[in-house]
Structures are given as C-alpha cells and as structure tokens.
Design an enzyme around this catalytic site. Structure first.
Site, PDB file in Angstrom:
ATOM      1  N   GLY A 189       0.830  -1.201   0.000  1.00 32.67           N
ATOM      2  CA  GLY A 189       0.000   0.000   0.000  1.00 32.67           C
ATOM      3  C   GLY A 189       0.861   1.246   0.000  1.00 32.67           C
ATOM      4  O   GLY A 189       1.604   1.482   0.942  1.00 32.67           O
ATOM      5  N   SER A 190       0.811   2.048  -1.046  1.00 26.43           N
ATOM      6  CA  SER A 190       1.784   3.125  -1.187  1.00 26.43           C
ATOM      7  C   SER A 190       1.386   4.078  -2.310  1.00 26.43           C
ATOM      8  O   SER A 190       0.227   4.122  -2.716  1.00 26.43           O
ATOM      9  CB  SER A 190       3.159   2.521  -1.460  1.00 26.43           C
ATOM     10  OG  SER A 190       3.044   1.444  -2.381  1.00 26.43           O
ATOM     11  N   ARG A 191       2.372   4.822  -2.853  1.00 20.43           N
ATOM     12  CA  ARG A 191       2.069   5.848  -3.849  1.00 20.43           C
ATOM     13  C   ARG A 191       3.255   6.056  -4.781  1.00 20.43           C
ATOM     14  O   ARG A 191       4.404   5.881  -4.388  1.00 20.43           O
ATOM     15  CB  ARG A 191       1.731   7.154  -3.127  1.00 20.43           C
ATOM     16  CG  ARG A 191       1.259   8.261  -4.045  1.00 20.43           C
ATOM     17  CD  ARG A 191       0.776   9.410  -3.213  1.00 20.43           C
ATOM     18  NE  ARG A 191       1.560  10.605  -3.409  1.00 20.43           N
ATOM     19  CZ  ARG A 191       1.512  11.659  -2.612  1.00 20.43           C
ATOM     20  NH1 ARG A 191       0.741  11.659  -1.550  1.00 20.43           N
ATOM     21  NH2 ARG A 191       2.239  12.716  -2.861  1.00 20.43           N
TER      22      ARG A 191
END
Length: 232
Positions: A189-191
C-alpha cells in the site's frame, strides 16, 4: 484453445518477490489448521490474498515518446504544480506532479512512465503516514528515479505508505528503460509520484483509476502519428 492454455492465460503470475510471503502464509495455515481445523481455511484465504497482492500481469504499453504512462495501478490522487524533492536535483521551479495511490488490493509492480536513461537513483528514509496525504511526498520514506527522456528529465518517486515498509527498486543508474518496463515494487500500500517538465499536459482526472503500463496520464504536445503497442 486447449483447457491447459485457457487456465494458463487466466491465472496471473506471481512476482518472485512474493514467493516467500505466499509460502509463509501457507505454512502458517497448515500450523493453524493442525491446532484448530477451521483456522486452516482462514489462513488459506490470506494466502490467496497474498498471491493476489503480488500478482504481475502482462500489460500492453503504448509506444509513443510523447506519452507518459502510469507507473502504478491505483487511483489518481493529485494533479498539481509543485517543487520536486530536493534530492532529485530537478531545480526549484514547480513541475507538474501526478500522483497514483495504491491500496492493498492494487497490483504493486511499478513500471517506467517513459522511455529513457536513468540519470540517478536517490533513496531517503522517513516516516510512514498515509500515502494518500499530500505531506507524504515530503515526510515518508521514498526512492526517487531521475530519467532522461526525449522531453528532458522527469522524476519518478516511490513513496512508502501507512502499511508499506519496504520499497524495492531493481533498476540501476545509467541503465536504459522502456516505457512500461518493470523497475520496482512497494509492499503493502503506497504511492507513486511522477514529476514532469514544461510541455506536459495531464490526460487523467482526480479519482480516475489508472493501470500501470497502460493508462496515459500525461502527454507532451506534438504532431501525432499512428500509435502502436507492445505486450510487456
């Protein structure tokens, strides 16, 4: 088409970085099932989710040096003019930043947004706040690539999130990259932020779902000819 080919084309392969995690979840399921049988099936659900998280599907990438392709699966969470991170050494003038937020159900394999040569790779430690927040660009752990393209240097930044604790980047400085080529992965889960120089215009909207290696997120103005694609 044979049944074997149908199954092979339906099942999405798991990236090798996920093998240890899938194996660990499976072993834990066996142990839990030995203690209490229903726990085995609960563990198998998590095992299947882990395999799903580390999936690495094929993508068809538009081959056009004027197009900027999404580096990640997820939701377009920001489109704005901001000063790029200092460690990228891209100057102090604002650049177009397009951010794609990946939740724990998105494919987390990262792909190059444009064809070019890697000028530098810069890692910076930091915190682990929600990657969807704007301050994550400056506060969170991150890894930034600067790529020399036909339209100048662009920045691609992998940003860890609230749950993510591991940024992987298997690209190297001075190596060439094709648009859509795999270069890294972030767990869980990240960007991804893409910083673009003058001349780039957004081709996505806030909240739009992007597909890594396929969705055009921006474009540099030029006369257009036919666009061809390849499977990667």
């Amino acid at each position: 088409m044979s049944l074997f080919n149908t199954v092979r084309n339906t099942i999405v392969p798991v990236h090798k970085e996920g093998y240890p995690f899938v194996a660990a979840f499976f072993v834990a399921s066996l142990v839990l099932g030995w203690i209490f049988k229903p726990l085995f099936w609960i563990g198998m659900i998590f095992t299947l989710w882990c395999a799903y998280f580390f999936r690495d599907p094929e993508r068809v990438t538009p081959q056009d040096d004027d197009l900027v392709i999404s580096p990640a699966d997820g939701k377009v969470s920001a489109i704005q003019m901001v000063t790029p991170p200092a460690e990228l050494d891209l100057g102090s003038e604002p650049m177009l930043r397009i951010s794609v937020f990946m939740n724990v159900f998105n494919c987390h394999v990262n792909r190059a947004p444009m064809r070019g040569r890697i000028v530098s790779i810069n890692y910076r430690s930091g915190s682990f706040v929600n990657a969807e927040l704007d301050k994550a660009s400056e506060d969170n752990e991150r890894n930034g690539l600067v790529i020399e393209t036909r339209h100048g240097q662009i920045g691609v930044v992998q940003i860890a999130g609230l749950v993510a604790r591991r940024i992987l980047c298997w690209a190297n400085t001075n190596e060439p990259l094709d648009a859509g080529e795999r270069f890294g992965l972030i767990r869980f889960g990240s960007r991804l932020d893409v910083f673009l120089p003058a001349g780039a215009a957004p081709r996505v909207s806030l909240g739009q779902t992007a597909i890594a290696g396929e969705t055009v997120i921006a474009e540099f103005a030029s006369a257009k000819g036919p666009v061809i694609s390849r499977r990667g």
